[in-house]
Design a protein around this motif. Structure first.
Motif, PDB file in Angstrom:
ATOM      1  N   TYR A   1       0.837  -1.210   0.000  1.00 56.95           N
ATOM      2  CA  TYR A   1       0.000   0.000   0.000  1.00 56.95           C
ATOM      3  C   TYR A   1       0.870   1.259   0.000  1.00 56.95           C
ATOM      4  CZ  TYR A   1      -3.834  -3.161   1.322  1.00 56.95           C
ATOM      5  OH  TYR A   1      -4.760  -4.168   1.353  1.00 56.95           O
ATOM      6  N   ARG A   2       1.898   1.264   0.831  1.00 57.41           N
ATOM      7  CA  ARG A   2       2.788   2.430   0.873  1.00 57.41           C
ATOM      8  C   ARG A   2       3.447   2.655  -0.491  1.00 57.41           C
ATOM      9  NH1 ARG A   2       5.675  -0.064   5.296  1.00 57.41           N
ATOM     10  NH2 ARG A   2       4.674   0.368   7.289  1.00 57.41           N
ATOM     11  N   THR A   3       3.935   1.582  -1.061  1.00 58.01           N
ATOM     12  CA  THR A   3       4.615   1.674  -2.347  1.00 58.01           C
ATOM     13  C   THR A   3       3.682   2.177  -3.429  1.00 58.01           C
ATOM     14  OG1 THR A   3       6.081  -0.148  -1.708  1.00 58.01           O
ATOM     15  CG2 THR A   3       5.937   0.359  -4.049  1.00 58.01           C
ATOM     16  N   PHE A   4       2.443   1.718  -3.390  1.00 61.78           N
ATOM     17  CA  PHE A   4       1.439   2.180  -4.364  1.00 61.78           C
ATOM     18  C   PHE A   4       1.243   3.689  -4.243  1.00 61.78           C
ATOM     19  CE2 PHE A   4      -2.794   3.246  -5.782  1.00 61.78           C
ATOM     20  CZ  PHE A   4      -2.952   2.501  -6.943  1.00 61.78           C
ATOM     21  N   ALA A   5       1.113   4.175  -3.010  1.00 63.52           N
ATOM     22  CA  ALA A   5       0.860   5.598  -2.800  1.00 63.52           C
ATOM     23  C   ALA A   5       2.047   6.454  -3.243  1.00 63.52           C
ATOM     24  CB  ALA A   5       0.553   5.852  -1.316  1.00 63.52           C
ATOM     25  N   ILE A   6       3.259   6.052  -2.835  1.00 62.71           N
ATOM     26  CA  ILE A   6       4.450   6.820  -3.219  1.00 62.71           C
ATOM     27  C   ILE A   6       4.591   6.842  -4.731  1.00 62.71           C
ATOM     28  CG2 ILE A   6       6.965   6.923  -3.072  1.00 62.71           C
ATOM     29  CD1 ILE A   6       6.697   5.493  -0.333  1.00 62.71           C
ATOM     30  N   SER A   7       4.378   5.702  -5.367  1.00 59.61           N
ATOM     31  CA  SER A   7       4.527   5.607  -6.815  1.00 59.61           C
ATOM     32  C   SER A   7       3.427   6.350  -7.557  1.00 59.61           C
ATOM     33  CB  SER A   7       4.542   4.134  -7.244  1.00 59.61           C
ATOM     34  OG  SER A   7       5.615   3.446  -6.639  1.00 59.61           O
ATOM     35  N   ALA A   8       2.244   6.431  -6.959  1.00 59.40           N
ATOM     36  CA  ALA A   8       1.168   7.215  -7.576  1.00 59.40           C
ATOM     37  C   ALA A   8       1.573   8.677  -7.684  1.00 59.40           C
ATOM     38  CB  ALA A   8      -0.117   7.078  -6.759  1.00 59.40           C
ATOM     39  N   LEU A   9       2.182   9.209  -6.617  1.00 63.64           N
ATOM     40  CA  LEU A   9       2.649  10.592  -6.645  1.00 63.64           C
ATOM     41  C   LEU A   9       3.764  10.767  -7.673  1.00 63.64           C
ATOM     42  CD1 LEU A   9       2.694  13.470  -5.516  1.00 63.64           C
ATOM     43  CD2 LEU A   9       4.268  12.657  -3.734  1.00 63.64           C
ATOM     44  N   GLY A  10       4.722   9.844  -7.668  1.00 67.07           N
ATOM     45  CA  GLY A  10       5.801   9.930  -8.638  1.00 67.07           C
ATOM     46  C   GLY A  10       5.319   9.836 -10.066  1.00 67.07           C
ATOM     47  N   SER A  11       4.329   8.992 -10.303  1.00 73.14           N
ATOM     48  CA  SER A  11       3.822   8.796 -11.669  1.00 73.14           C
ATOM     49  C   SER A  11       3.052  10.005 -12.167  1.00 73.14           C
ATOM     50  CB  SER A  11       2.922   7.550 -11.712  1.00 73.14           C
ATOM     51  OG  SER A  11       3.660   6.393 -11.431  1.00 73.14           O
ATOM     52  N   VAL A  12       2.160  10.544 -11.348  1.00 67.96           N
ATOM     53  CA  VAL A  12       1.339  11.660 -11.818  1.00 67.96           C
ATOM     54  C   VAL A  12       2.181  12.911 -12.028  1.00 67.96           C
ATOM     55  CG1 VAL A  12       0.604  12.625  -9.582  1.00 67.96           C
ATOM     56  CG2 VAL A  12      -0.925  12.745 -11.564  1.00 67.96           C
ATOM     57  N   THR A  13       3.176  13.141 -11.165  1.00 68.85           N
ATOM     58  CA  THR A  13       4.031  14.309 -11.367  1.00 68.85           C
ATOM     59  C   THR A  13       4.885  14.145 -12.614  1.00 68.85           C
ATOM     60  OG1 THR A  13       5.665  13.359  -9.834  1.00 68.85           O
ATOM     61  CG2 THR A  13       4.137  14.995  -8.944  1.00 68.85           C
ATOM     62  N   TYR A  14       5.329  12.922 -12.874  1.00 71.61           N
ATOM     63  CA  TYR A  14       6.180  12.706 -14.041  1.00 71.61           C
ATOM     64  C   TYR A  14       5.378  12.738 -15.341  1.00 71.61           C
ATOM     65  CZ  TYR A  14       9.734  10.944 -17.147  1.00 71.61           C
ATOM     66  OH  TYR A  14      10.618  10.834 -18.188  1.00 71.61           O
ATOM     67  N   TYR A  15       4.305  11.963 -15.400  1.00 71.11           N
ATOM     68  CA  TYR A  15       3.606  11.807 -16.675  1.00 71.11           C
ATOM     69  C   TYR A  15       2.726  13.005 -17.026  1.00 71.11           C
ATOM     70  CZ  TYR A  15       5.461   7.197 -17.244  1.00 71.11           C
ATOM     71  OH  TYR A  15       6.332   6.166 -17.421  1.00 71.11           O
ATOM     72  N   VAL A  16       2.287  13.749 -16.017  1.00 71.81           N
ATOM     73  CA  VAL A  16       1.553  14.983 -16.299  1.00 71.81           C
ATOM     74  C   VAL A  16       2.512  16.166 -16.358  1.00 71.81           C
ATOM     75  CG1 VAL A  16      -0.214  16.576 -15.457  1.00 71.81           C
ATOM     76  CG2 VAL A  16      -0.600  14.122 -15.320  1.00 71.81           C
ATOM     77  N   GLY A  17       3.465  16.207 -15.425  1.00 71.01           N
ATOM     78  CA  GLY A  17       4.357  17.359 -15.332  1.00 71.01           C
ATOM     79  C   GLY A  17       5.529  17.348 -16.288  1.00 71.01           C
ATOM     80  N   ILE A  18       5.809  16.200 -16.928  1.00 61.84           N
ATOM     81  CA  ILE A  18       6.924  16.125 -17.872  1.00 61.84           C
ATOM     82  C   ILE A  18       6.463  15.568 -19.221  1.00 61.84           C
ATOM     83  CG2 ILE A  18       9.208  15.160 -18.325  1.00 61.84           C
ATOM     84  CD1 ILE A  18       9.673  14.977 -15.338  1.00 61.84           C
ATOM     85  N   SER A  19       6.019  14.317 -19.217  1.00 60.83           N
ATOM     86  CA  SER A  19       5.735  13.639 -20.487  1.00 60.83           C
ATOM     87  C   SER A  19       4.577  14.262 -21.266  1.00 60.83           C
ATOM     88  CB  SER A  19       5.436  12.163 -20.218  1.00 60.83           C
ATOM     89  OG  SER A  19       6.552  11.530 -19.638  1.00 60.83           O
TER      90      SER A  19
END
Length: 445
Positions: free
Chosen positions: A246-264
Motif C-alpha cells: 500500500y505504501r509503495t502504491f501511494a508513493i509511486s502514484a505521486l511519482g507517476s502523476v508528477t512525471y507523466y503529467v508534469g513532464i511527459s
C-alpha cells in the motif's frame, strides 16, 4: 559471472562501479521509448489514425491501454527475478524491448493499411508495456541491493537521472527530426527515424548488460540455507508485506502523476493548449529535462542525508502548491513563461522520482522485492502514469479548463500526504539490507 565478496564489515559486497553505471544508464531505453511516444503523439495520431478530430485521443488511449500491461509484465518478471535472479530479468526485458522498438519502426501506416495500422501499433505498445514492467523493478532492485547502505539513495537515483537522458533523447531526437525532415516527409517516413534510433540504443544496452554480475544481495539470499524451497514470492508478499505494498502504491502514484503529467504530457499540452509549434514544444521540454538530470542526483543524495520521509514530504508539498501556477504560465503564449513552468514542474517530478527509487525498494526484503514492487509501484504507474495524459487531455476537451493537469497533480499529492507523513524511515542510518530483512520499521534519527 562475478560473485560477491565479503566486505570488511562482514556484509555483502557492493557491485562493481562498472555494473552500477551499466544498470543505471540502461534505464535510458525504457524512458526514451515511452516518452518518445508521448512527445510524438501529434505526429503518430496522423500517421496511424488519420486526420480526424479524435485521432489524438485515440493515440493517447493506445498509450494508456499499453500501460495496463506493465503490472502484468512486472508480476511475471518479478516472479522470475525473485526466484532466479535480477540479471535474468534485466536481460529478458531488454531483449523484448529491442525487438518491439525495431518492429514499431517498420510498421505500416494508416495510409497503407487503414485501421489495421492502429491495431498493430496497439499490439506492439502492449508488448513494450509488458517488457517495461520487468525493466523498472529489475533495475531498481539491482541498484539498491548493490549500493553501499549510506549511498542507496544516491545510487538508486542515478537510474532516475539516467532515465532523464532517455527523456532528453526522446525530446531531442524527434525535435531534430522535425527540424531536418521536410514536413511532407515526416508523416510518410520521417517518424520512423526516432524509433530506429531507439532500437539501436536498446540493442547496445542489451550487449552491455550481458557482462553484468548478479545482485550481491540476491546471490547471498540464493545460497542461504534459510531460503525456502518452492517459494511463491507474489503470494508471500501479499501475505506478509501488504502494508508495504500500500505504501509503495501511494508513493509511486505521486511519482507517476508528477512525471507523466508534469513532464511527459507537457509537449502535447504546449501544442494543444499553449499554442506552440511541435518543434518549439519539443525544444522547451528538452531544456526542462536538462534541469531534471541536474536535480535528480542531488535529491537522491539529500534523501541519504535527511531521510526518505522528509525528502518525500518536501517534494510532495511542492506538488500541491506549484502545478496549477506552472500550467497557468504555459498558457500565456510566452516562451519564457512556458520555459519557467516546464522547468519547475520537471524539477519537482525529478526530485520525487529520485527519492522514490530507493524509498519503495526499501519497503521489501530481498526475497520478495521484485514482487512487492510489481504489486505496488507498477500497478500505481499503470493507473497514474499511463491513464493521466489521456485523462488530462479528455478533461481539458470536455471542460475547457486549461489548468486541469495542475489540479490533477495537486489532488493526488494531497491524497498521498497522509501516507508520506506515516512512512517508516529506511535510509542512511538503517542497517544494510539483508536477505532475511522484514518490512521496514521506523528508525530513530
Amino acid at each position: 559471472m562475478q560473485s560477491p565478496t565479503p566486505t570488511s564489515t562482514g556484509t555483502t559486497a557492493v557491485l562493481p562501479r562498472s555494473s552500477i553505471v551499466v544498470a543505471a544508464l540502461s534505464t535510458v531505453v525504457e524512458w526514451y521509448d515511452f516518452t518518445l511516444y508521448l512527445y510524438m503523439a501529434t505526429v503518430l495520431s496522423r500517421v496511424f489514425f488519420g486526420p480526424g478530430a479524435s485521432s489524438l485521443l485515440e493515440t493517447l488511449a493506445v498509450f494508456a491501454i499499453a500501460y495496463l500491461m506493465r503490472p502484468i509484465g512486472a508480476m511475471v518478471f518479478g516472479h522470475i527475478g525473485d526466484r532466479i535472479g535480477r540479471r535474468t530479468v534485466m536481460l529478458g526485458s531488454m531483449g523484448v524491448m529491442t525487438a518491439a522498438m525495431l518492429a514499431t519502426a517498420l510498421l505500416p501506416t494508416a495510409a497503407q493499411t487503414g485501421s489495421a495500422a492502429g491495431a498493430l501499433l496497439l499490439l506492439l505498445r502492449c508488448v513494450m508495456g509488458f517488457a517495461v514492467g520487468g525493466e523498472y523493478t529489475g533495475v531498481t532492485a539491482y541498484l539498491v541491493e548493490g549500493a553501499a547502505p549510506r549511498r542507496r539513495g544516491l545510487i538508486a537515483s542515478l537510474a532516475s537521472a539516467a532515465s532523464q537522458i532517455g527523456t532528453l533523447l526522446a525530446a531531442a531526437v524527434p525535435a531534430l527530426t522535425v527540424t531536418l525532415v521536410p514536413a511532407s516527409a515526416m508523416d510518410t517516413w520521417g517518424w520512423r527515424i526516432p524509433f530506429l534510433f531507439g532500437a539501436l540504443l536498446a540493442g547496445a544496452v542489451l550487449i552491455a548488460r550481458s557482462s553484468m554480475p548478479e545482485s550481491p544481495a540476491f546471490e547471498q539470499y540464493q545460497h542461504s540455507p534459510a531460503r525456502p524451497k518452492g517459494a511463491r514470492p507474489l503470494i508471500a508478499t501479499l501475505g506478509t508485506h501488504r502494508t508495504a505494498v500500500y505504501r509503495t502504491f501511494a508513493i509511486s502514484a505521486l511519482g507517476s502523476v508528477t512525471y507523466y503529467v508534469g513532464i511527459s504530457y507537457v509537449p502535447t499540452y504546449l501544442g494543444s493548449v499553449g499554442g506552440f509549434s511541435e518543434a518549439d514544444a519539443l525544444w522547451l521540454s528538452t531544456i526542462a529535462i536538462v534541469a531534471i538530470i541536474v536535480i535528480t542526483p542531488l535529491a537522491g543524495a539529500l534523501s541519504d542525508r535527511i531521510g526518505r520521509r522528509p525528502a518525500l514530504l518536501l517534494f510532495g508539498a511542492l506538488s500541491v502548491v506549484l502545478p496549477l501556477a506552472m500550467f497557468g504560465l504555459m498558457t500565456q503564449g510566452s516562451f519564457a513563461a512556458a520555459l519557467t513552468g516546464s522547468i519547475v514542474l520537471a524539477c519537482v517530478a525529478g526530485g520525487i522520482s529520485a527519492v522514490t527509487c530507493s524509498a519503495i525498494a526499501e519497503q521489501f526484503p530481498v526475497a520478495q522485492r521484485l514482487s512487492g514492487l510489481a504489486l505496488g509501484a507498477t500497478a500505481a504507474t499503470a493507473i497514474f502514469g499511463g491513464l493521466t495524459p489521456y485523462a488530462a487531455q479528455a478533461l481539458i476537451d470536455s471542460t475547457g479548463w486549461a489548468l486541469v493537469p495542475g489540479a490533477m497533480v495537486a489532488v493526488i499529492a494531497l491524497a498521498v500526504a497522509p501516507v508520506l507523513r506515516s512512512l517508516p524511515e529506511t535510509a542512511p542510518d538503517a542497517r544494510p539490507l539483508r536477505p532475511t530483512d522484514h518490512a521496514p520499521q521506523p528508525q530513530p534519527r
